[in-house]
Design a protein around this motif. Sequence first.
Motif, PDB file in Angstrom:
ATOM      1  N   THR A   1     104.905  64.879  62.344  1.00 21.25           N
ATOM      2  CA  THR A   1     104.723  64.096  63.563  1.00 21.25           C
ATOM      3  C   THR A   1     103.290  64.179  64.093  1.00 21.25           C
ATOM      4  N   ASN A   2     102.995  63.316  65.042  1.00 20.57           N
ATOM      5  CA  ASN A   2     101.681  63.329  65.690  1.00 20.57           C
ATOM      6  C   ASN A   2     101.397  64.681  66.328  1.00 20.57           C
ATOM      7  N   LYS A   3     102.410  65.278  66.933  1.00 19.95           N
ATOM      8  CA  LYS A   3     102.222  66.582  67.572  1.00 19.95           C
ATOM      9  C   LYS A   3     101.821  67.643  66.550  1.00 19.95           C
ATOM     10  N   GLN A   4     102.443  67.577  65.375  1.00 23.61           N
ATOM     11  CA  GLN A   4     102.108  68.554  64.338  1.00 23.61           C
ATOM     12  C   GLN A   4     100.664  68.399  63.874  1.00 23.61           C
ATOM     13  N   LEU A   5     100.169  67.174  63.850  1.00 22.13           N
ATOM     14  CA  LEU A   5      98.789  66.945  63.418  1.00 22.13           C
ATOM     15  C   LEU A   5      97.796  67.669  64.322  1.00 22.13           C
ATOM     16  N   LYS A   6      98.110  67.751  65.616  1.00 19.86           N
ATOM     17  CA  LYS A   6      97.233  68.457  66.553  1.00 19.86           C
ATOM     18  C   LYS A   6      97.174  69.941  66.220  1.00 19.86           C
ATOM     19  N   LEU A   7      98.300  70.486  65.799  1.00 19.12           N
ATOM     20  CA  LEU A   7      98.343  71.901  65.429  1.00 19.12           C
ATOM     21  C   LEU A   7      97.624  72.152  64.110  1.00 19.12           C
TER      22      LEU A   7
ATOM     23  N   LYS B   1      99.663  68.157  52.535  1.00 24.17           N
ATOM     24  CA  LYS B   1      99.500  69.177  51.494  1.00 24.17           C
ATOM     25  C   LYS B   1     100.176  70.484  51.896  1.00 24.17           C
ATOM     26  N   GLN B   2      99.997  70.890  53.158  1.00 24.19           N
ATOM     27  CA  GLN B   2     100.630  72.131  53.607  1.00 24.19           C
ATOM     28  C   GLN B   2     102.150  72.023  53.517  1.00 24.19           C
ATOM     29  N   THR B   3     102.697  70.918  53.991  1.00 29.04           N
ATOM     30  CA  THR B   3     104.149  70.709  53.956  1.00 29.04           C
ATOM     31  C   THR B   3     104.669  70.716  52.519  1.00 29.04           C
ATOM     32  N   ALA B   4     103.903  70.091  51.624  1.00 33.21           N
ATOM     33  CA  ALA B   4     104.298  70.031  50.213  1.00 33.21           C
ATOM     34  C   ALA B   4     104.276  71.418  49.570  1.00 33.21           C
ATOM     35  N   ILE B   5     103.240  72.191  49.861  1.00 35.96           N
ATOM     36  CA  ILE B   5     103.130  73.535  49.276  1.00 35.96           C
ATOM     37  C   ILE B   5     104.244  74.437  49.801  1.00 35.96           C
ATOM     38  N   VAL B   6     104.564  74.301  51.074  1.00 36.69           N
ATOM     39  CA  VAL B   6     105.677  75.065  51.644  1.00 36.69           C
ATOM     40  C   VAL B   6     106.977  74.684  50.935  1.00 36.69           C
ATOM     41  N   ARG B   7     107.123  73.410  50.657  1.00 34.71           N
ATOM     42  CA  ARG B   7     108.304  72.912  49.925  1.00 34.71           C
ATOM     43  C   ARG B   7     108.374  73.559  48.537  1.00 34.71           C
TER      44      ARG B   7
ATOM     45  N   PHE C   1     105.916  73.855  72.656  1.00 33.22           N
ATOM     46  CA  PHE C   1     104.573  74.025  72.094  1.00 33.22           C
ATOM     47  C   PHE C   1     104.447  75.381  71.401  1.00 33.22           C
ATOM     48  N   LYS C   2     104.920  76.431  72.065  1.00 33.82           N
ATOM     49  CA  LYS C   2     104.843  77.776  71.492  1.00 33.82           C
ATOM     50  C   LYS C   2     105.598  77.854  70.169  1.00 33.82           C
ATOM     51  N   ASN C   3     106.808  77.295  70.141  1.00 31.27           N
ATOM     52  CA  ASN C   3     107.628  77.335  68.924  1.00 31.27           C
ATOM     53  C   ASN C   3     106.977  76.552  67.780  1.00 31.27           C
ATOM     54  N   ASP C   4     106.435  75.379  68.099  1.00 34.80           N
ATOM     55  CA  ASP C   4     105.780  74.560  67.070  1.00 34.80           C
ATOM     56  C   ASP C   4     104.499  75.222  66.582  1.00 34.80           C
ATOM     57  N   LEU C   5     103.778  75.860  67.513  1.00 37.64           N
ATOM     58  CA  LEU C   5     102.539  76.559  67.153  1.00 37.64           C
ATOM     59  C   LEU C   5     102.832  77.691  66.176  1.00 37.64           C
ATOM     60  N   GLU C   6     103.876  78.467  66.483  1.00 32.81           N
ATOM     61  CA  GLU C   6     104.258  79.582  65.610  1.00 32.81           C
ATOM     62  C   GLU C   6     104.739  79.068  64.256  1.00 32.81           C
ATOM     63  N   LYS C   7     105.564  78.032  64.278  1.00 39.86           N
ATOM     64  CA  LYS C   7     106.090  77.458  63.036  1.00 39.86           C
ATOM     65  C   LYS C   7     104.953  76.977  62.137  1.00 39.86           C
ATOM     66  N   ASN C   8     103.991  76.259  62.712  1.00 39.76           N
ATOM     67  CA  ASN C   8     102.874  75.744  61.926  1.00 39.76           C
ATOM     68  C   ASN C   8     102.021  76.874  61.371  1.00 39.76           C
ATOM     69  N   HIS C   9     101.788  77.896  62.184  1.00 39.63           N
ATOM     70  CA  HIS C   9     100.956  79.022  61.733  1.00 39.63           C
ATOM     71  C   HIS C   9     101.621  79.765  60.579  1.00 39.63           C
ATOM     72  N   LEU C  10     102.931  79.964  60.674  1.00 42.40           N
ATOM     73  CA  LEU C  10     103.645  80.664  59.603  1.00 42.40           C
ATOM     74  C   LEU C  10     103.682  79.833  58.327  1.00 42.40           C
ATOM     75  N   GLU C  11     103.759  78.513  58.474  1.00 43.74           N
ATOM     76  CA  GLU C  11     103.735  77.645  57.293  1.00 43.74           C
ATOM     77  C   GLU C  11     102.353  77.668  56.628  1.00 43.74           C
ATOM     78  N   MET C  12     101.300  77.728  57.453  1.00 42.16           N
ATOM     79  CA  MET C  12      99.964  77.845  56.889  1.00 42.16           C
ATOM     80  C   MET C  12      99.824  79.164  56.125  1.00 42.16           C
ATOM     81  N   ALA C  13     100.321  80.249  56.720  1.00 40.20           N
ATOM     82  CA  ALA C  13     100.262  81.556  56.066  1.00 40.20           C
ATOM     83  C   ALA C  13     101.051  81.550  54.764  1.00 40.20           C
ATOM     84  N   LEU C  14     102.230  80.924  54.788  1.00 39.33           N
ATOM     85  CA  LEU C  14     103.057  80.832  53.578  1.00 39.33           C
ATOM     86  C   LEU C  14     102.347  80.032  52.497  1.00 39.33           C
ATOM     87  N   SER C  15     101.709  78.938  52.887  1.00 38.63           N
ATOM     88  CA  SER C  15     100.972  78.097  51.944  1.00 38.63           C
ATOM     89  C   SER C  15      99.859  78.883  51.254  1.00 38.63           C
ATOM     90  N   ILE C  16      99.118  79.642  52.038  1.00 37.80           N
ATOM     91  CA  ILE C  16      98.005  80.438  51.497  1.00 37.80           C
ATOM     92  C   ILE C  16      98.524  81.552  50.589  1.00 37.80           C
TER      93      ILE C  16
END
Length: 220
Positions: A64-70, A86-92, A131-146
Amino acid sequence: MKNKKRKTVIITLFSLFCLCGIIFTAIIASHNNQTDKYTLENTYNTYLKSDNATVAIVDNTEITNKQLKLIQYSYKTSKPLDTAIKQTAIVRLAKADGFSLSESDLKKETDYIGKAYEKLNIPESEENTAFKNDLEKNHLEMALSIKYQSHIKEQILNQKFYCDDEEINKSYEKYKAVYKDWTDGGKNNSALYKRAYNQREKIVQDYIDYRIARLEITKF
């Protein structure tokens, strides 16, 4: 005449020096502006102003647009849509392989983003909790991707890597030959080490891209 030429040279050099100084200052200012643009405070404000419209789907996962901001905040990128896909795909891919963050990594990353959120010092509300929940979710997905990409590198390094693509497997065999030459030589040849390292990095990205290309990705 010589004095006049010397004066002209000095003036020219001084002008070039000033010009370089102006260009350097502009580059630094531009970099700082980009960094300031992606602060968590600015991200919070742009997140609240954004809607939840879906801008892309990776398999069955919506972006979503909100996720793009994160994503912009996490990666400091001017191309959040491509990065989000790419992040979403790698998490997948990571989940499909049964890969996840360790308990220690999960705690470390959760604590880190939790402290970053607390520094905003914003009041409790339904909107801020989202916002807090989405921020945490996105950060953990970035960490998982890396971490997942590092996991693939370890598989290659330990020679436990497998891919059903012929070209990638050929690159893998070439890497193993170079790596063997490096280890047989006492691991002292920096040129061989650099070559093996670059080959390994390329194999990881080629492998990721190969698997992502097989996912169903739609942009809106």
